[in-house]
Design a protein around this motif. Structure first.
Motif, mmCIF file in Angstrom:
data_model
loop_
_atom_site.group_PDB
_atom_site.id
_atom_site.type_symbol
_atom_site.label_atom_id
_atom_site.label_comp_id
_atom_site.label_asym_id
_atom_site.label_seq_id
_atom_site.Cartn_x
_atom_site.Cartn_y
_atom_site.Cartn_z
ATOM 1 N N SER A 1 0.884 -1.422 -0.268
ATOM 2 C CA SER A 1 0.130 0.163 0.083
ATOM 3 C C SER A 1 0.537 1.156 0.164
ATOM 4 C CB SER A 1 -1.268 -0.098 1.262
ATOM 5 O OG SER A 1 -1.771 0.846 1.009
ATOM 6 N N GLN A 2 0.304 2.475 -0.185
ATOM 7 C CA GLN A 2 0.784 3.380 -0.523
ATOM 8 C C GLN A 2 2.580 3.524 0.713
ATOM 9 O OE1 GLN A 2 -2.054 3.248 1.014
ATOM 10 N NE2 GLN A 2 -2.747 4.952 1.776
ATOM 11 N N SER A 3 2.337 3.544 2.348
ATOM 12 C CA SER A 3 3.785 3.678 2.871
ATOM 13 C C SER A 3 3.859 2.225 3.458
ATOM 14 C CB SER A 3 4.088 4.768 3.625
ATOM 15 O OG SER A 3 3.053 5.153 4.873
ATOM 16 N N TYR A 4 3.557 1.072 3.587
ATOM 17 C CA TYR A 4 3.220 0.149 4.368
ATOM 18 C C TYR A 4 2.379 -0.985 3.349
ATOM 19 C CZ TYR A 4 -1.641 0.272 4.921
ATOM 20 O OH TYR A 4 -2.873 0.314 4.384
ATOM 21 N N SER B 1 -1.910 7.802 16.666
ATOM 22 C CA SER B 1 -1.812 9.001 15.956
ATOM 23 C C SER B 1 -1.874 10.668 16.289
ATOM 24 C CB SER B 1 -2.891 9.275 14.254
ATOM 25 O OG SER B 1 -2.957 8.052 13.458
ATOM 26 N N GLY C 1 -5.591 3.671 5.911
ATOM 27 C CA GLY C 1 -5.037 4.681 6.799
ATOM 28 C C GLY C 1 -5.901 5.628 7.831
ATOM 29 N N ASN D 1 -4.270 8.447 8.149
ATOM 30 C CA ASN D 1 -2.190 8.246 9.129
ATOM 31 C C ASN D 1 -2.290 7.089 8.940
ATOM 32 O OD1 ASN D 1 -0.009 8.526 10.174
ATOM 33 N ND2 ASN D 1 -0.271 8.198 11.914
ATOM 34 N N GLN D 2 -1.224 6.030 8.453
ATOM 35 C CA GLN D 2 -0.903 5.125 7.826
ATOM 36 C C GLN D 2 -0.346 4.524 8.743
ATOM 37 O OE1 GLN D 2 -2.481 4.689 5.373
ATOM 38 N NE2 GLN D 2 -2.260 6.536 4.406
ATOM 39 N N ASN E 1 -6.864 -1.494 -2.161
ATOM 40 C CA ASN E 1 -5.804 -1.046 -2.293
ATOM 41 C C ASN E 1 -5.592 0.185 -3.374
ATOM 42 O OD1 ASN E 1 -3.037 -0.387 -0.946
ATOM 43 N ND2 ASN E 1 -2.214 -1.568 -2.486
ATOM 44 N N PRO F 1 -5.109 9.040 -2.354
ATOM 45 C CA PRO F 1 -4.884 8.287 -0.712
ATOM 46 C C PRO F 1 -5.667 9.386 -0.097
ATOM 47 C CG PRO F 1 -2.974 9.511 -1.216
ATOM 48 C CD PRO F 1 -3.616 9.084 -3.077
#
Length: 351
Positions: A6-9, A110, A135, A152-153, A214, A221
């Motif tokens: 996914s984006q950052s994970y 977060s 997120g 927030n991821q 996803n 996002p």
């Protein structure tokens, strides 16, 4: 089974999830490792999760299960507990539970000390195929769903399908509604395969649903355009869910149960406004009524539900914006609906 980026994970499934968790803990020098559970996951999931983690947990925090506890008061209690147990910005919070718990736990992490790392371990089918991606974190404001929150991821999401065996059938079906939605908005072949399946809660279908959501989220996002299509069925569905939550004389509906009704209603709107065929509309209605018993709404109920539409998060400039279907597998966002069609939609649902 290959992980989903996914984006950052990443979302890791089964054996890869356990390996990724141990590697992440070993690599990061966390000052504290906290685990958030409710009374159900504490009993049914925490013992096996501790074995998978293979690492000392500093403190387990327990909250009460249920949408009615997804509020800022619960957050305040957890912020205080994190502070009391010497949580700092190098702490980790692992959220072990369904969508209510991962939404709330992600929001707590977060916002505590302006943000600490968190990992989501969804334990319901709904949270695996829906809350695991994107997120979105947050809590309800009274009976109004998800009014307070941030995007927030997590550091990662870990999927262990074995936890589904701890659920009642009703809970599993609630997640199935979101899986069917993924087919309706993005993949007609997936819809066809899924709607007649006797084994929809298996790892392959779970991974397919995660991959569909996803793909949408990675392209958008922050929900400026395409990501809005994930809200099909949710405009009226959330209003129905909030209404039933707020009125004690009515049985509380699980998220997927309310969204299933919302998809029938918004399917009718799609037929009237966007050319969804009568055949497809009937297919959608019959599929959801096959899995979800119809709910009776009287005129006063319907008026109160429609009044709640003004609080929907997708609203803009005073307009209620809907996601509707052009056909099965193709959705369109930001559709304005004439008010007279709402009553017609409920009448169609009741037929």
């Amino acid at each position: 089974m290959e992980s989903i980026k996914s984006q950052s994970y990443e979302v890791h499934l089964e054996d890869l999830a356990e390996a990724a968790l141990k590697q992440h803990i070993a690599k990061n020098n966390y000052s504290k490792v906290f685990v958030l559970v409710d009374e159900n996951t504490k009993k049914c999931c925490l013992p096996s999760f501790k074995e998978k983690l293979g690492y000392s947990i500093d403190k387990v925090f327990e909250i009460k299960s249920g949408e009615e506890h997804k509020n800022i008061n619960t957050c305040s209690q957890l912020w205080q507990l994190l502070s009391d147990h010497d949580g700092d910005r190098k702490s980790l919070l692992i959220n072990l539970g369904g969508g209510v718990l991962t939404d709330l736990g992600g929001f707590v992490a977060s916002t505590f000390k302006r943000g600490i790392d968190f990992i989501n371990v969804p334990t319901t089918l709904l949270s695996m195929v829906d809350a695991s991606i994107g997120g979105k974190t947050g809590v309800d404001l009274g009976a109004l769903k998800n009014q307070i929150g941030v995007i927030n991821q997590p550091q990662m999401v870990l999927i262990f399908p074995e936890y589904l065996k701890t659920l009642e059938d009703r809970q599993v079906k609630s997640g199935f509604a979101e899986m069917l939605k993924h087919g309706l908005i993005q993949d007609a072949d997936y819809w066809k395969s899924l709607k007649d399946s006797n084994d929809y809660a298996n790892a392959d279908y779970i991974k397919k649903s995660i991959a569909i959501k996803n793909d949408v989220v990675v392209q958008d996002p922050t929900e400026q355009g395409l990501r809005k299509i994930l809200n099909f069925g949710h405009t009226l569905g959330h209003a129905i869910e909030s209404y039933c939550l707020e009125h004690e004389e009515r049985p509380t509906l699980l998220h997927g149960e309310a969204i299933a009704i919302g998809m029938i209603l918004e399917g009718y709107l799609s037929h009237q406004l966007k050319g969804l065929s009568k055949l497809s509309l009937e297919e959608i209605k019959n599929t959801f009524l096959k899995y979800f018993a119809p709910v009776d709404f009287n005129p006063e109920d319907i008026d109160a539900i429609l009044e709640l539409l003004k609080y929907d998060k997708k609203n803009s400039h005073g307009n209620v914006n809907f996601v509707l279907l052009q056909n099965i597998g193709k959705a369109i966002a930001d559709v304005k609906v004439p008010e007279n069609l709402f009553q017609e939609a409920f009448a169609y649902y009741k037929e």
